[in-house]
Design a protein around this motif. Structure first.
Motif, PDB file in Angstrom:
ATOM      1  N   UNK A  59       8.356   1.210 -23.221  1.00  0.00           N
ATOM      2  CA  UNK A  59       7.687   2.222 -24.042  1.00  0.00           C
ATOM      3  C   UNK A  59       6.174   2.221 -23.790  1.00  0.00           C
ATOM      4  N   UNK A  60       5.817   2.209 -22.507  1.00  0.00           N
ATOM      5  CA  UNK A  60       4.415   2.292 -22.103  1.00  0.00           C
ATOM      6  C   UNK A  60       3.969   3.742 -22.218  1.00  0.00           C
ATOM      7  N   UNK A  61       2.912   3.986 -22.961  1.00  0.00           N
ATOM      8  CA  UNK A  61       2.439   5.366 -23.139  1.00  0.00           C
ATOM      9  C   UNK A  61       1.873   5.905 -21.832  1.00  0.00           C
ATOM     10  N   UNK A  62       1.813   7.218 -21.726  1.00  0.00           N
ATOM     11  CA  UNK A  62       1.236   7.846 -20.534  1.00  0.00           C
ATOM     12  C   UNK A  62      -0.207   7.398 -20.336  1.00  0.00           C
ATOM     13  N   UNK A  63      -0.952   7.323 -21.428  1.00  0.00           N
ATOM     14  CA  UNK A  63      -2.351   6.922 -21.348  1.00  0.00           C
ATOM     15  C   UNK A  63      -2.495   5.498 -20.830  1.00  0.00           C
ATOM     16  N   UNK A  64      -1.657   4.597 -21.350  1.00  0.00           N
ATOM     17  CA  UNK A  64      -1.746   3.204 -20.908  1.00  0.00           C
ATOM     18  C   UNK A  64      -1.263   3.064 -19.471  1.00  0.00           C
ATOM     19  N   UNK A  65      -0.234   3.814 -19.129  1.00  0.00           N
ATOM     20  CA  UNK A  65       0.233   3.796 -17.743  1.00  0.00           C
ATOM     21  C   UNK A  65      -0.882   4.222 -16.789  1.00  0.00           C
ATOM     22  N   UNK A  66      -1.581   5.299 -17.142  1.00  0.00           N
ATOM     23  CA  UNK A  66      -2.673   5.795 -16.291  1.00  0.00           C
ATOM     24  C   UNK A  66      -3.757   4.743 -16.118  1.00  0.00           C
ATOM     25  N   UNK A  67      -4.103   4.073 -17.218  1.00  0.00           N
ATOM     26  CA  UNK A  67      -5.136   3.030 -17.165  1.00  0.00           C
ATOM     27  C   UNK A  67      -4.694   1.866 -16.290  1.00  0.00           C
ATOM     28  N   UNK A  68      -3.457   1.419 -16.490  1.00  0.00           N
ATOM     29  CA  UNK A  68      -2.935   0.297 -15.701  1.00  0.00           C
ATOM     30  C   UNK A  68      -2.848   0.673 -14.223  1.00  0.00           C
ATOM     31  N   UNK A  69      -2.310   1.846 -13.948  1.00  0.00           N
ATOM     32  CA  UNK A  69      -2.172   2.268 -12.557  1.00  0.00           C
ATOM     33  C   UNK A  69      -3.534   2.360 -11.876  1.00  0.00           C
ATOM     34  N   UNK A  70      -4.528   2.930 -12.568  1.00  0.00           N
ATOM     35  CA  UNK A  70      -5.846   3.079 -11.971  1.00  0.00           C
ATOM     36  C   UNK A  70      -6.456   1.720 -11.619  1.00  0.00           C
ATOM     37  N   UNK A 120       0.802  -1.233   0.000  1.00  0.00           N
ATOM     38  CA  UNK A 120       0.000   0.000   0.000  1.00  0.00           C
ATOM     39  C   UNK A 120       0.836   1.285   0.000  1.00  0.00           C
ATOM     40  N   UNK A 121       2.062   1.189  -0.449  1.00  0.00           N
ATOM     41  CA  UNK A 121       2.883   2.401  -0.539  1.00  0.00           C
ATOM     42  C   UNK A 121       4.050   2.162  -1.498  1.00  0.00           C
ATOM     43  N   UNK A 122       4.576   3.258  -2.032  1.00  0.00           N
ATOM     44  CA  UNK A 122       5.734   3.212  -2.913  1.00  0.00           C
ATOM     45  C   UNK A 122       6.973   3.673  -2.145  1.00  0.00           C
ATOM     46  N   UNK A 123       8.070   2.962  -2.334  1.00  0.00           N
ATOM     47  CA  UNK A 123       9.355   3.466  -1.867  1.00  0.00           C
ATOM     48  C   UNK A 123       9.963   4.262  -3.015  1.00  0.00           C
ATOM     49  N   UNK A 124      10.955   5.076  -2.732  1.00  0.00           N
ATOM     50  CA  UNK A 124      11.603   5.837  -3.791  1.00  0.00           C
ATOM     51  C   UNK A 124      12.256   4.907  -4.800  1.00  0.00           C
ATOM     52  N   UNK A 125      12.808   3.793  -4.303  1.00  0.00           N
ATOM     53  CA  UNK A 125      13.432   2.811  -5.192  1.00  0.00           C
ATOM     54  C   UNK A 125      12.393   2.227  -6.152  1.00  0.00           C
ATOM     55  N   UNK A 126      11.192   1.958  -5.635  1.00  0.00           N
ATOM     56  CA  UNK A 126      10.123   1.404  -6.476  1.00  0.00           C
ATOM     57  C   UNK A 126       9.645   2.424  -7.507  1.00  0.00           C
ATOM     58  N   UNK A 127       9.530   3.672  -7.085  1.00  0.00           N
ATOM     59  CA  UNK A 127       9.121   4.726  -8.023  1.00  0.00           C
ATOM     60  C   UNK A 127      10.122   4.821  -9.173  1.00  0.00           C
ATOM     61  N   UNK A 128      11.397   4.804  -8.833  1.00  0.00           N
ATOM     62  CA  UNK A 128      12.443   4.865  -9.852  1.00  0.00           C
ATOM     63  C   UNK A 128      12.349   3.667 -10.796  1.00  0.00           C
ATOM     64  N   UNK A 129      12.108   2.490 -10.214  1.00  0.00           N
ATOM     65  CA  UNK A 129      12.016   1.271 -11.018  1.00  0.00           C
ATOM     66  C   UNK A 129      10.801   1.303 -11.943  1.00  0.00           C
ATOM     67  N   UNK A 130       9.667   1.811 -11.440  1.00  0.00           N
ATOM     68  CA  UNK A 130       8.451   1.889 -12.257  1.00  0.00           C
ATOM     69  C   UNK A 130       8.680   2.777 -13.475  1.00  0.00           C
ATOM     70  N   UNK A 131       9.268   3.962 -13.254  1.00  0.00           N
ATOM     71  CA  UNK A 131       9.483   4.877 -14.369  1.00  0.00           C
ATOM     72  C   UNK A 131      10.527   4.331 -15.343  1.00  0.00           C
ATOM     73  N   UNK A 132      11.489   3.590 -14.822  1.00  0.00           N
ATOM     74  CA  UNK A 132      12.475   2.962 -15.708  1.00  0.00           C
ATOM     75  C   UNK A 132      11.797   1.903 -16.573  1.00  0.00           C
ATOM     76  N   UNK A 133      10.947   1.110 -15.965  1.00  0.00           N
ATOM     77  CA  UNK A 133      10.255   0.052 -16.703  1.00  0.00           C
ATOM     78  C   UNK A 133       9.290   0.654 -17.727  1.00  0.00           C
ATOM     79  N   UNK A 134       8.639   1.734 -17.356  1.00  0.00           N
ATOM     80  CA  UNK A 134       7.739   2.426 -18.293  1.00  0.00           C
ATOM     81  C   UNK A 134       8.522   2.880 -19.527  1.00  0.00           C
ATOM     82  N   UNK A 135       9.689   3.445 -19.294  1.00  0.00           N
ATOM     83  CA  UNK A 135      10.551   3.894 -20.388  1.00  0.00           C
ATOM     84  C   UNK A 135      11.063   2.704 -21.198  1.00  0.00           C
ATOM     85  N   UNK A 136      11.486   1.664 -20.486  1.00  0.00           N
ATOM     86  CA  UNK A 136      12.067   0.490 -21.129  1.00  0.00           C
ATOM     87  C   UNK A 136      11.059  -0.196 -22.042  1.00  0.00           C
TER      88      UNK A 136
END
Length: 226
Positions: free
Chosen positions: A97-108, A79-95
């Motif tokens: 090539x997950x679009x912002x729109x798809x990221x928003x849908x998945x996260x929601x 139920x929470x993000x660590x800074x390491x996890x946040x960094x990893x999520x954004x790296x994986x999104x970039x890696x």
């Protein structure tokens, strides 16, 4: 190991095809063998693409989205993000090539699942304390979920519990004062009124014992479609 990338999860039982999904399985295992997600680069993906003669983004976008979803879910399991996890999520999104729109849908979807699970945990004992309400409010805000979605999740789960209780006390065809009081207490503990369809309201009035002295637990305007 970069959790939750564990090779045993990629089998036929989970809908993975060892032949057609082989490139993604190889990528998954590369991630599983890394100390951290951020250790995997675009060059690593290029190496695998050349090996299998594919393009991950073009040929396996949906599978990459599944891996991304699983990773987000693992990060939010506590139920929470660590800074390491946040960094990893954004790296994986970039890696991936997950679009912002798809990221928003998945996260929601993932965040809603976490919130609903927490509501279930809070309501497991049929009681919601002030502290538990505050916890759910804080969690919903932390997850950045809309207030109407949080209210819907809470109300849906509360009504499920209330309807289960209603079905239990009416199954013998008779409602007693004691059973009515049980329903009243449960409504108070959950902070929600029992909403019944017209059919269930009719059943309620039929089964309510003629000698009941306990006041009606249903408000006149509480009828809704179940």
């Amino acid at each position: 190991m970069a959790l939750p990338f564990e090779p045993p999860t990629l089998d036929r039982a989970h809908g993975w095809d060892p032949l057609n999904d082989a490139p993604v399985v190889a990528l998954h295992n590369r991630l599983a063998g890394a100390a951290a997600v951020t250790d995997i680069s675009r060059a690593d993906l290029t190496t695998l693409e050349e090996r299998f003669r594919i393009s991950f983004v073009r040929d396996h976008a949906d599978r990459l989205a599944e891996l991304y979803t699983d990773f987000l879910a693992a990060c939010l399991a506590d139920k929470k993000f660590t800074q390491e996890e946040v960094t990893a999520v954004w790296h994986l999104k970039w890696l991936f090539e997950i679009s912002d729109e798809r990221h928003t849908d998945i996260y929601r979807r993932v965040a809603t699942g976490v919130y609903v699970h927490s509501v279930d945990e809070v309501m497991a004992d049929g009681n919601v304390s002030a502290e538990e309400k505050a916890f759910l409010t804080q969690l919903g805000e932390y997850l950045d979920l809309p207030a109407d979605l949080r209210e819907l999740a809470f109300d849906t789960r509360a009504q499920m519990i209330l309807h289960d209780a209603f079905d239990s006390v009416t199954q013998d065809g008779e409602l007693t004062d004691q059973e009515l009081e049980q329903l009243r207490v449960l409504q108070k503990q959950l902070g929600k009124a029992l909403d019944l369809s017209e059919t269930d309201r009719a059943a309620y009035h039929r089964t309510r014992h003629t000698n009941c002295t306990c006041r009606d637990v249903l408000s006149p305007s509480s009828a809704v479609s179940r």
